[in-house]
Design a protein around this motif. Sequence first.
Motif, PDB file in Angstrom:
ATOM      1  N   LEU A 165       0.806  -1.226   0.000  1.00  0.00           N
ATOM      2  CA  LEU A 165       0.000   0.000   0.000  1.00  0.00           C
ATOM      3  C   LEU A 165       0.838   1.274   0.000  1.00  0.00           C
ATOM      4  CD1 LEU A 165      -2.697  -1.065   2.638  1.00  0.00           C
ATOM      5  CD2 LEU A 165      -2.945  -1.031   0.151  1.00  0.00           C
ATOM      6  N   CYS A 166       2.144   1.148   0.053  1.00  0.00           N
ATOM      7  CA  CYS A 166       3.002   2.329   0.106  1.00  0.00           C
ATOM      8  C   CYS A 166       2.766   3.226  -1.107  1.00  0.00           C
ATOM      9  CB  CYS A 166       4.469   1.894   0.150  1.00  0.00           C
ATOM     10  SG  CYS A 166       5.638   3.262   0.039  1.00  0.00           S
ATOM     11  N   ASP A 167       2.528   4.514  -0.852  1.00  0.00           N
ATOM     12  CA  ASP A 167       2.242   5.441  -1.958  1.00  0.00           C
ATOM     13  C   ASP A 167       3.464   6.253  -2.369  1.00  0.00           C
ATOM     14  OD1 ASP A 167       2.425   6.971   0.302  1.00  0.00           O
ATOM     15  OD2 ASP A 167       0.425   7.849   0.159  1.00  0.00           O
ATOM     16  N   PHE A 168       4.639   5.865  -1.893  1.00  0.00           N
ATOM     17  CA  PHE A 168       5.860   6.491  -2.379  1.00  0.00           C
ATOM     18  C   PHE A 168       6.117   6.058  -3.819  1.00  0.00           C
ATOM     19  CE2 PHE A 168       7.592   6.348   2.224  1.00  0.00           C
ATOM     20  CZ  PHE A 168       6.964   7.544   2.511  1.00  0.00           C
ATOM     21  N   THR A 271      -5.835   3.987   4.898  1.00  0.00           N
ATOM     22  CA  THR A 271      -6.519   4.222   3.625  1.00  0.00           C
ATOM     23  C   THR A 271      -7.185   5.593   3.587  1.00  0.00           C
ATOM     24  OG1 THR A 271      -8.640   3.277   4.355  1.00  0.00           O
ATOM     25  CG2 THR A 271      -6.998   1.756   3.432  1.00  0.00           C
ATOM     26  N   GLY A 272      -7.521   6.143   4.774  1.00  0.00           N
ATOM     27  CA  GLY A 272      -8.192   7.440   4.837  1.00  0.00           C
ATOM     28  C   GLY A 272      -9.657   7.394   4.423  1.00  0.00           C
ATOM     29  N   LYS A 273     -10.230   6.193   4.300  1.00  0.00           N
ATOM     30  CA  LYS A 273     -11.604   6.045   3.795  1.00  0.00           C
ATOM     31  C   LYS A 273     -12.638   5.869   4.909  1.00  0.00           C
ATOM     32  CE  LYS A 273     -10.065   3.746  -0.467  1.00  0.00           C
ATOM     33  NZ  LYS A 273     -10.142   2.490  -1.273  1.00  0.00           N
ATOM     34  N   SER A 305      -4.429  10.832  15.501  1.00  0.00           N
ATOM     35  CA  SER A 305      -3.100  11.380  15.220  1.00  0.00           C
ATOM     36  C   SER A 305      -2.138  10.350  14.657  1.00  0.00           C
ATOM     37  CB  SER A 305      -2.503  11.964  16.507  1.00  0.00           C
ATOM     38  OG  SER A 305      -2.393  10.956  17.501  1.00  0.00           O
ATOM     39  N   PHE A 306      -2.649   9.127  14.451  1.00  0.00           N
ATOM     40  CA  PHE A 306      -1.756   8.039  14.064  1.00  0.00           C
ATOM     41  C   PHE A 306      -1.126   8.253  12.695  1.00  0.00           C
ATOM     42  CE2 PHE A 306      -1.006   3.957  11.949  1.00  0.00           C
ATOM     43  CZ  PHE A 306      -0.077   3.421  12.823  1.00  0.00           C
ATOM     44  N   LYS A 307      -1.926   8.646  11.709  1.00  0.00           N
ATOM     45  CA  LYS A 307      -1.389   8.772  10.350  1.00  0.00           C
ATOM     46  C   LYS A 307      -0.344   9.879  10.271  1.00  0.00           C
ATOM     47  CE  LYS A 307      -2.798   8.497   5.553  1.00  0.00           C
ATOM     48  NZ  LYS A 307      -3.917   8.427   4.586  1.00  0.00           N
TER      49      LYS A 307
END
Length: 329
Positions: A165-168, A271-273, A305-307
């Motif tokens: 899932l890394c978005d780098f 995921t932010g969803k 605050s985790f992300k």
Amino acid sequence: MTASEILITQKEKEIERNLTLTFINHEAQTQPLIKNLNFSKFLLRNFLAEETGLNPTRITADQNVFLIQFCIAGNSTVKNSAQKKVASFKQAAYNIIFLPKGESLTIINSGDFELVHIYLSTDFFSRYTPEDYNFPNSVSTSSKMFPKNLYLSPKLKHILNEITLCDFSGNLKNLYTKAKIIELLALQLAQYEEEKLVPSTLKSSEAEKMMLVKEMIENNLNEPQTISSLARAAGTNEQYLKQHFKILFGNTVFGHMLACKMEKSKEMLLTGKYRITEIAEMVGYKHATHFTSAFKKFFGCLPQSFKTKLFFGGYFSFNLEALEILMMI
């Protein structure tokens, strides 16, 4: 010589490895599908049922390589061309396999399988494993490095998900993947050392019951589960369940249940969803406040605050100077 000059010199010395994947279809009257994959130090690849079906896959390499096979779902068997011995993998099992130059591995899967393969060059593998570490099996022939498959814990599974899932992108993604693979290697060796201290006293029938309990926990995180209900469903008693589960997986039933809930919630957060209340419900908490308290106790920070914390301090557990050094080795 500057750091950048050292890096360029080392890149020039990198040897490119070539993997050939042959997807064999015995039913169709067509030529096998062949894919060529190139890598210098490491390569991660997912195998899904919808991609290959249940047809065998043959893997060959033009250099000696190490393959870490993680069986996420389904069942898998691995057979070497030079040996009659077959290595079997059930769900949530993994091992490191040495593939010598000129030999091949044939992988046959069953069910709705999912595999994750990590290929490592011999240079990479030897650099990041202790020099004095004696693997139980020899690396002179194709074989599993550990006599028995190891259990894919929620923590290891989460690291695999982090890589996927890394978005780098570009060099940063390459660096991130490298760091995570090194972390996986360290955790695998630590896990094997721990399991050596625990005598394997379970009969196969008892181990199968514990695997069933583990699957019930992981597939029903949103449902309330107790020791008594799990014991009844598996056909054992509460005392045996607590003892045998700890022997087989190195964790208590509730310890494993909590780890699964927290790792699942961590994945959903990234995921932010999902809202906090949705995540809490999906991992079996009736009240979001109870979930928040458990999350903070497990990870050391609030879900909200985790992300942010992960981005600035958690993606890597070392400083920028260490990152530069890692880029050069």
